[in-house]
Motif scaffolding. Structure first.
Motif, short mmCIF file in Angstrom:
data_model
loop_
_atom_site.label_atom_id
_atom_site.label_comp_id
_atom_site.label_asym_id
_atom_site.label_seq_id
_atom_site.Cartn_x
_atom_site.Cartn_y
_atom_site.Cartn_z
N ILE A 1 29.90 11.98 -6.28
CA ILE A 1 29.29 13.32 -6.31
C ILE A 1 28.11 13.43 -5.35
CG2 ILE A 1 27.84 12.72 -8.31
CD1 ILE A 1 28.33 15.70 -9.24
N GLU A 2 27.37 12.34 -5.15
CA GLU A 2 26.22 12.41 -4.25
C GLU A 2 26.67 12.68 -2.80
OE1 GLU A 2 22.92 12.90 -4.25
OE2 GLU A 2 23.48 13.19 -6.33
N LEU A 3 27.73 11.96 -2.38
CA LEU A 3 28.23 12.18 -1.01
C LEU A 3 28.77 13.60 -0.87
CD1 LEU A 3 30.05 8.81 -0.14
CD2 LEU A 3 27.84 9.61 0.69
N GLN A 4 29.38 14.11 -1.95
CA GLN A 4 29.89 15.49 -1.91
C GLN A 4 28.74 16.46 -1.69
OE1 GLN A 4 31.94 15.61 -5.68
NE2 GLN A 4 33.40 14.07 -5.01
N ARG A 5 27.63 16.22 -2.40
CA ARG A 5 26.47 17.11 -2.25
C ARG A 5 25.87 17.02 -0.85
NH1 ARG A 5 24.27 15.70 -8.26
NH2 ARG A 5 25.39 17.38 -9.34
N ILE A 6 25.77 15.80 -0.33
CA ILE A 6 25.19 15.62 1.01
C ILE A 6 26.08 16.32 2.04
CG2 ILE A 6 24.58 13.94 2.80
CD1 ILE A 6 24.01 11.95 0.40
N ALA A 7 27.40 16.09 1.95
CA ALA A 7 28.32 16.68 2.93
C ALA A 7 28.27 18.20 2.88
CB ALA A 7 29.75 16.20 2.67
N SER A 8 28.14 18.75 1.66
CA SER A 8 28.19 20.21 1.53
C SER A 8 27.02 20.90 2.23
CB SER A 8 28.24 20.61 0.06
OG SER A 8 26.97 20.39 -0.54
N VAL A 9 25.93 20.15 2.49
CA VAL A 9 24.80 20.77 3.19
C VAL A 9 24.62 20.19 4.59
CG1 VAL A 9 23.56 21.38 1.08
CG2 VAL A 9 23.18 19.13 2.10
N THR A 10 25.63 19.48 5.09
CA THR A 10 25.54 18.92 6.44
C THR A 10 26.23 19.85 7.43
OG1 THR A 10 25.61 16.68 5.50
CG2 THR A 10 26.04 16.87 7.86
N ASP A 11 25.50 20.29 8.46
CA ASP A 11 26.11 21.09 9.56
C ASP A 11 26.97 22.26 9.10
OD1 ASP A 11 24.99 19.32 11.22
OD2 ASP A 11 26.82 18.33 11.89
N HIS A 12 26.60 22.93 8.02
CA HIS A 12 27.39 24.10 7.55
C HIS A 12 28.86 23.75 7.39
CE1 HIS A 12 23.81 26.37 8.49
NE2 HIS A 12 23.86 25.95 9.73
N LEU A 13 29.13 22.58 6.81
CA LEU A 13 30.52 22.10 6.72
C LEU A 13 31.45 23.12 6.04
CD1 LEU A 13 32.65 19.86 7.07
CD2 LEU A 13 31.93 18.94 4.87
#
Length: 680
Positions: free
Chosen positions: A313-325
């Protein structure tokens, strides 16, 4: 008329002329003078380069067996044998049919045999040809593993030259398709032999070595755990991979290095909060999703990223706010090619043909992103036309897109909020039901899991789904050979029966049939058994329902309950079964089925004294319901008096006394409540 007559013979003559010149090349291979044969092979080599028609002609005319014969003759000069290997390599560069013909002529064992020669130039020619044959999708990779001496010999040739390194690692990267292949390569020292090649001066060698590590590490804990401890020129392997992900490196290299680290992370060799994952691998994969990248890079980037963060879940949260993914992925539905990539019409044509792969990758990544976090799901469903895209994805012709779309839908369906809003607004259940009609098992599993969520009591889709005749469909799933489908079919019925009208419950029992219901109660799969007990528990709730179902099926239900309580089952299964008994005990007429069954009463008594508190609680609740007296009129009072006398006689009251002193507060309260009933 005349023109036609003239034209026909002309066509024939042109064709025979081509074959005649090709025939001439093949004839020279049989010349008694070795010098002429060599010259013939060299001329043939020059004739076939870049000429697919000529290659096909020579294969048809039987050049391959003769070339292989010359290649294997010890009397042939080294130069001739090498030239034969070069021509065969050139023929292999043609169409897939060419490769099939070469494989059918047993080219692979002949070339592998050639690798035992001591001449490096000949070895390289054999390897180059083997590489071309093995990277073709029509070649069975198993042919590399038939003779157990081949892999160790290839490992020993790795040190010979940059060419042997490039070809051999490329062969390994292409032929490592199963866990067995990974093990064979691992056991023959692939890691220690290939690791030094990651710092080779040749880019091609570095790249193929990197690809080897990505296929070796995929879902393989043994390899991944070993890789973590490997040093290349004093540097940890994971750091070498990090260096290969730098923005100035070729995209292919960045992407493959990111795959290596992703696979090592998923295999448990690198922690998900390690900086090389959070600060390097994840941002690198997000970059690959940008619309500046080529189609295949965007597909691979998104699929690898989805795989990397799937369980975390942490990686999901980080990815969701990276570069407007999240919004970047919306472009996957619009631009098969970036404007900068459309330099040629061929590329555009290719990308339009493969646009469905982009959609599939986007759905997979959305599914992974939204699998746990409520805010991310909201963000996804609020992305432009997202729900419409999923709905159209469910009916696409490509099975892979349908599967990915339903995975995405399933991920979003875990949200109460989404079930109440976007799922309802878009009537998602309609295409989902259509998908369930005749789909392959993997789609059915995902679609039926999603349906289970749409049938939860707070989902507004539950009503329209019920009216669409879904019960028959779910009952048919419970008869599947696949345990996952049986679980989902019964799970959906269980959700449907929760707080349902009597009409729905009766329809479920009718459609499922008592025979199938009892077959499911003896299912070898514990999940199926648990969900079936859950269904039964939901069917047997509220008194009139309990009495009605027990009056028609009581005998069989009591039999099934007895069998489960006697069988070798888990605590969870037995607890669920005792809860069903407690529901039956709550009926007006149904409780007599327990009171007249001494065998069951003894079992309830046994579980009241069990070492597991959950089972004690459930059994105590059965007794409490049996004692309970709230019906009107004298007869019921007499009934409850008789029940109480019988229970006292059997020693239940003594056990309740003991339980009022239990250390577990819940159990103590339950026993006290039952005692109060008794004394009332």
């Amino acid at each position: 008329m005349m023109a036609c007559l003239l034209e026909a013979p002309l066509r024939i003559s042109v064709l025979s002329e081509v074959t005649a010149t090709s025939r001439h090349y093949v004839d020279r291979l049989f010349d008694p003078d070795p010098q002429n044969v060599l010259q013939g092979v060299i001329d043939m080599k020059n004739a076939v380069i870049g000429n697919n028609k000529q290659k096909a002609n020579l294969i048809v005319l039987g050049a391959v067996p003769r070339l292989l014969y010359l290649l294997q003759q010890s009397s042939s000069s080294l130069e001739l044998r090498t030239e034969c290997a070069v021509v065969l390599g050139s023929l292999a560069m043609g169409t897939e049919n060419n490769i099939k013909s070469l494989v059918d002529c047993h080219i692979i064992p002949a070339l592998l045999q050639g690798l035992l020669c001591s001449d490096l130039i000949f070895i390289e020619a054999c390897l180059r040809c083997l590489r071309t044959v093995f990277i073709s999708p029509v070649t069975p990779v198993q042919l590399l593993y038939t003779d157990p001496s081949v892999i160790p010999h290839l490992m020993s040739l790795l040190s010979q030259s940059q060419h042997t390194q490039e070809y051999i690692t490329q062969i390994f990267a292409h032929c490592c398709k199963t866990p067995e292949h990974q093990t064979v390569l691992f056991n023959h020292g692939a890691i220690q032999n290939i690791a030094p090649l990651l710092i080779s001066p040749s880019y091609k060698v570095r790249m193929q070595a990197l690809k080897c590590f990505s296929v070796l590490a995929y879902e393989n804990t043994q390899v991944s755990m070993t890789l973590v401890n490997v040093l290349v020129d004093g540097e940890q392997l994971s750091q070498v991979f990090v260096g290969m992900m730098q923005r100035d490196k070729p995209i292919e290299m960045q992407l493959t290095a990111a795959k290596c680290l992703t696979y090592m992370c998923r295999a448990g060799a690198i922690r998900t909060d390690d900086s090389c994952v959070v600060l390097k691998t994840l941002p690198c994969l997000v970059r690959m999703c940008s619309k500046e990248r080529l189609l295949e890079e965007r597909v691979e980037g998104a699929e690898t990223l989805a795989y990397l963060m799937e369980p975390d879940i942490e990686l999901q949260r980080i990815a969701s706010v990276t570069d407007h993914l999240v919004s970047m992925l919306a472009d996957y539905f619009k631009y098969p090619s970036s404007v900068s990539a459309i330099t040629d019409i061929k590329r555009l044509d290719h990308d339009l043909k493969h646009a469905h792969e982009l959609r599939q990758a986007a759905f997979k990544l959305y599914a992974s992103l939204g699998s746990n976090d409520e805010d991310i799901r909201k963000k996804i469903t609020e992305t432009e036309n997202m729900m419409d895209r999923i709905v159209s994805g469910l009916s696409e012709s490509s099975i892979k897109v349908r599967l990915a779309a339903v995975r995405c839908l399933h991920s979003l369906s875990r949200s109460v909020q989404q079930l109440r809003t976007s799922f309802h607004d878009h009537a998602v259940w309609k295409p989902l039901m259509k998908l369930l009609q005749n789909a392959p098992d993997e789609v059915l599993v995902m679609a039926s899991s999603t349906l289970c969520n749409l049938l939860l009591e707070f989902s507004p889709s539950k009503e329209p789904i019920l009216e669409s005749g879904v019960i028959e469909l779910l009952c048919s799933l419970t008869q599947s050979d696949s345990p996952a489908l049986r679980v989902n079919g019964i799970w959906a019925l269980m959700n449907m029966a929760y707080q349902a009208d009597q009409k729905v419950k009766v329809e479920i029992v009718r459609a499922l049939g008592t025979e199938q219901l009892f077959r499911l109660l003896s299912d070898p799969d514990t999940n199926v058994l648990m969900k079936t007990l859950g269904l039964l528990r939901n069917l047997l709730s509220t008194r009139p329902h309990i009495d009605q179902i027990m009056s028609s099926h009581g005998k069989q239900i009591m039999q099934a309950v007895t069998l489960i309580l006697e069988g070798e089952h888990s605590i969870e299964v037995k607890e669920q079964t005792l809860c069903i008994l407690a529901n039956i005990a709550d009926g007006n007429t149904a409780k007599d089925l327990i009171m007249t069954n001494d065998d069951i009463l003894q079992k309830i008594k046994y579980y009241m004294g069990h070492s597991n508190v959950k089972l004690q609680l459930a059994a105590t609740s059965c007794v409490s319901n049996l004692i309970w007296n709230e019906e009107d009129g004298l007869s019921s009072f007499v009934g409850s008096q008789e029940r109480q006398d019988k229970l006292k006689e059997m020693g239940f009251v003594d056990i309740l006394h003991k339980l009022t002193l239990a250390s577990d507060p819940g159990l103590c309260d339950g026993a006290k409540t039952a005692m109060q009933q008794y004394l009332a």
